[in-house]
Scaffold this active site. Structure first.
Site, PDB file in Angstrom:
ATOM      1  N   TYR A 117       0.830  -1.241  -0.069  1.00  0.00           N
ATOM      2  CA  TYR A 117       0.070  -0.002   0.053  1.00  0.00           C
ATOM      3  C   TYR A 117       1.085   1.387   0.020  1.00  0.00           C
ATOM      4  CZ  TYR A 117      -3.861   2.916   1.550  1.00  0.00           C
ATOM      5  OH  TYR A 117      -5.051   3.976   1.744  1.00  0.00           O
ATOM      6  N   LYS A 123       0.885   4.167  -2.785  1.00  0.00           N
ATOM      7  CA  LYS A 123       0.624   5.654  -2.432  1.00  0.00           C
ATOM      8  C   LYS A 123       1.891   6.501  -2.618  1.00  0.00           C
ATOM      9  CE  LYS A 123      -3.842   4.922  -1.588  1.00  0.00           C
ATOM     10  NZ  LYS A 123      -4.932   5.282  -2.501  1.00  0.00           N
TER      11      LYS A 123
HETATM   12  P1  NAP Z   1     -13.699   1.897   0.546  1.00  0.00           P
HETATM   13  O1  NAP Z   1     -14.695   2.503   1.504  1.00  0.00           O
HETATM   14  O2  NAP Z   1     -13.006   0.594   0.590  1.00  0.00           O
HETATM   15  O3  NAP Z   1     -14.003   2.375  -0.930  1.00  0.00           O
HETATM   16  C1  NAP Z   1     -13.338   1.712  -2.112  1.00  0.00           C
HETATM   17  C2  NAP Z   1     -14.025   2.130  -3.222  1.00  0.00           C
HETATM   18  O4  NAP Z   1     -12.902   1.707  -4.364  1.00  0.00           O
HETATM   19  C3  NAP Z   1     -15.291   1.429  -3.490  1.00  0.00           C
HETATM   20  O5  NAP Z   1     -16.066   2.330  -4.285  1.00  0.00           O
HETATM   21  C4  NAP Z   1     -14.927   0.225  -4.247  1.00  0.00           C
HETATM   22  O6  NAP Z   1     -15.761  -0.194  -5.361  1.00  0.00           O
HETATM   23  C5  NAP Z   1     -13.757   0.931  -5.163  1.00  0.00           C
HETATM   24  N1  NAP Z   1     -13.125  -0.280  -5.825  1.00  0.00           N
HETATM   25  C6  NAP Z   1     -12.257  -1.163  -5.007  1.00  0.00           C
HETATM   26  N2  NAP Z   1     -11.672  -2.100  -5.992  1.00  0.00           N
HETATM   27  C7  NAP Z   1     -11.725  -1.446  -7.209  1.00  0.00           C
HETATM   28  C8  NAP Z   1     -11.533  -1.985  -8.579  1.00  0.00           C
HETATM   29  N3  NAP Z   1     -10.677  -2.830  -8.860  1.00  0.00           N
HETATM   30  N4  NAP Z   1     -11.925  -1.132  -9.600  1.00  0.00           N
HETATM   31  C9  NAP Z   1     -12.854  -0.056  -9.309  1.00  0.00           C
HETATM   32  N5  NAP Z   1     -13.161   0.498  -8.084  1.00  0.00           N
HETATM   33  C10 NAP Z   1     -12.691  -0.366  -7.183  1.00  0.00           C
HETATM   34  O7  NAP Z   1     -12.281   2.948   0.775  1.00  0.00           O
HETATM   35  P2  NAP Z   1     -12.122   4.219   1.412  1.00  0.00           P
HETATM   36  O8  NAP Z   1     -11.710   4.207   2.538  1.00  0.00           O
HETATM   37  O9  NAP Z   1     -13.427   5.116   0.807  1.00  0.00           O
HETATM   38  O10 NAP Z   1     -10.850   4.807   0.464  1.00  0.00           O
HETATM   39  C11 NAP Z   1     -10.997   5.420  -0.877  1.00  0.00           C
HETATM   40  C12 NAP Z   1      -9.490   5.878  -1.235  1.00  0.00           C
HETATM   41  O11 NAP Z   1      -9.108   6.854  -0.002  1.00  0.00           O
HETATM   42  C13 NAP Z   1      -8.535   4.916  -1.450  1.00  0.00           C
HETATM   43  O12 NAP Z   1      -7.566   5.190  -2.351  1.00  0.00           O
HETATM   44  C14 NAP Z   1      -7.833   4.856  -0.021  1.00  0.00           C
HETATM   45  O13 NAP Z   1      -6.368   4.122  -0.227  1.00  0.00           O
HETATM   46  C15 NAP Z   1      -7.875   6.218   0.126  1.00  0.00           C
HETATM   47  N6  NAP Z   1      -7.585   6.583   1.761  1.00  0.00           N
HETATM   48  C16 NAP Z   1      -8.462   6.031   2.569  1.00  0.00           C
HETATM   49  C17 NAP Z   1      -8.102   6.297   3.902  1.00  0.00           C
HETATM   50  C18 NAP Z   1      -9.277   5.699   5.140  1.00  0.00           C
HETATM   51  O14 NAP Z   1      -8.791   5.721   6.180  1.00  0.00           O
HETATM   52  N7  NAP Z   1     -10.251   5.263   4.574  1.00  0.00           N
HETATM   53  C19 NAP Z   1      -7.071   6.840   4.152  1.00  0.00           C
HETATM   54  C20 NAP Z   1      -6.298   7.295   3.284  1.00  0.00           C
HETATM   55  C21 NAP Z   1      -6.451   7.156   1.956  1.00  0.00           C
HETATM   56  P3  NAP Z   1     -17.117  -1.390  -4.704  1.00  0.00           P
HETATM   57  O15 NAP Z   1     -17.643  -0.497  -3.659  1.00  0.00           O
HETATM   58  O16 NAP Z   1     -17.852  -1.675  -5.765  1.00  0.00           O
HETATM   59  O17 NAP Z   1     -16.129  -2.578  -4.060  1.00  0.00           O
END
Ligand code: NAP
Length: 242
Positions: free
Chosen positions: A152, A156
């Site tokens: 990851y 990133k």
């Molecule tokens: P999440 O709730 O797990 O949602 C992930 C999203 O990505 C979902 O809409 C999912 O679609 C989609 N996705 C997953 N695999 C995919 C693929 N192969 N092709 C197309 N779409 C795909 O994640 P989140 O926490 O909102 O994170 C969103 C972004 O923020 C990510 O890049 C993550 O690394 C970053 N981020 C998150 C955090 C945190 O603490 N949450 C912190 C830093 C950065 P489905 O719903 O259909 O599975």
């Protein structure tokens, strides 16, 4: 006037909050989901019920051809320019390096890093034409090393390099990255309670962030309020990496 904006991974978490905020601000939105069709349909219905415009399409963005089809669907839905893109779709497969399988390594790189290339490559000409704005969601894992996240962190950190290179190359397109810390979503819901308690001690704001707080920053970077900002990384982590 509203813009035409694409958001990847808009069916849950941070992506969903970005989609809902941008739509409420009068923008037309196309987003993808990978598996969550029910959630995606509900989001589209809610936006349309409130008088907004939104479309959702299934796409596994780790595949170049799927990204190409998705961008074509977006062009057709908008019937006009593409003014903004948010690369957000991402996954974690945390594992200590000594135990990490090639599948765990490759799946994270394929979706988080190559997926952003796949989308940006297909939409680059549209953004150059519209002189639009691209926002790449990276992470504090793109700024520092975190144990158990070699795959990851690599993806990133890569997104930040990609953001800076794109900004130098695609002149007049604004290209920025947002690096969230721990944000409440499905991604952090799987984390051990004791681990989260320990992490909160290291966050000056003493809490996890909200997806809506990340969405506010994305909205600003996509708007005409940030027309001289490009090639930058904005950390939103409650002070964790300060
Ligand atoms: P999440 O709730 O797990 O949602 C992930 C999203 O990505 C979902 O809409 C999912 O679609 C989609 N996705 C997953 N695999 C995919 C693929 N192969 N092709 C197309 N779409 C795909 O994640 P989140 O926490 O909102 O994170 C969103 C972004 O923020 C990510 O890049 C993550 O690394 C970053 N981020 C998150 C955090 C945190 O603490 N949450 C912190 C830093 C950065 P489905 O719903 O259909 O599975």
């Amino acid at each position: 006037m509203g813009k035409n904006i694409i958001v990847t991974g808009g069916s849950r978490g941070i992506g969903k909050a970005i989609v809902e905020l941008l739509a409420s601000e009068g923008n037309s939105i196309v987003f993808n989901y990978n598996a969550s069709s029910t959630s995606a349909d509900e989001i589209v219905e809610k936006i349309r019920a409130n008088g907004g415009q939104a479309w959702a399409f299934q796409a596994d963005l780790s595949k170049f051809e799927a990204a190409e089809t998705f961008i074509n669907q977006a062009r057709e839905a908008f019937g006009g320019t593409i003014d903004g893109v948010v690369n957000n779709a991402g996954i974690t497969r945390d594992q200590n390096l000594a135990m990490m399988t090639p599948e765990e390594w490759n799946s994270v790189i394929d979706i988080n890093l190559t997926g952003y290339f796949n989308v940006t490559r297909n939409v680059a000409m549209d953004l150059m034409k519209s002189q639009g704005s691209l926002v790449n969601i990276t992470s504090v894992s793109g700024l520092i090393g975190i144990a158990g996240q070699a795959n990851y962190c690599a993806s990133k950190h890569g997104i930040i390099g990609m953001t800076r290179a794109f900004a130098k190359e695609m002149r007049k397109v604004r290209i920025n990255a947002i690096a969230p810390g721990f944000i409440e979503s499905d991604m952090t819901a799987v984390l051990d309670e004791a681990y989260l308690k320990e992490m909160k001690k290291q966050i000056p704001m003493k809490r996890l962030g909200k997806a809506s707080e990340v969405a506010n920053l994305a909205s600003y970077l996509l708007s005409d309020k940030s027309t001289y900002i490009t090639g930058q990384v904005f950390t939103i982590d409650g002070g964790m990496t300060a």
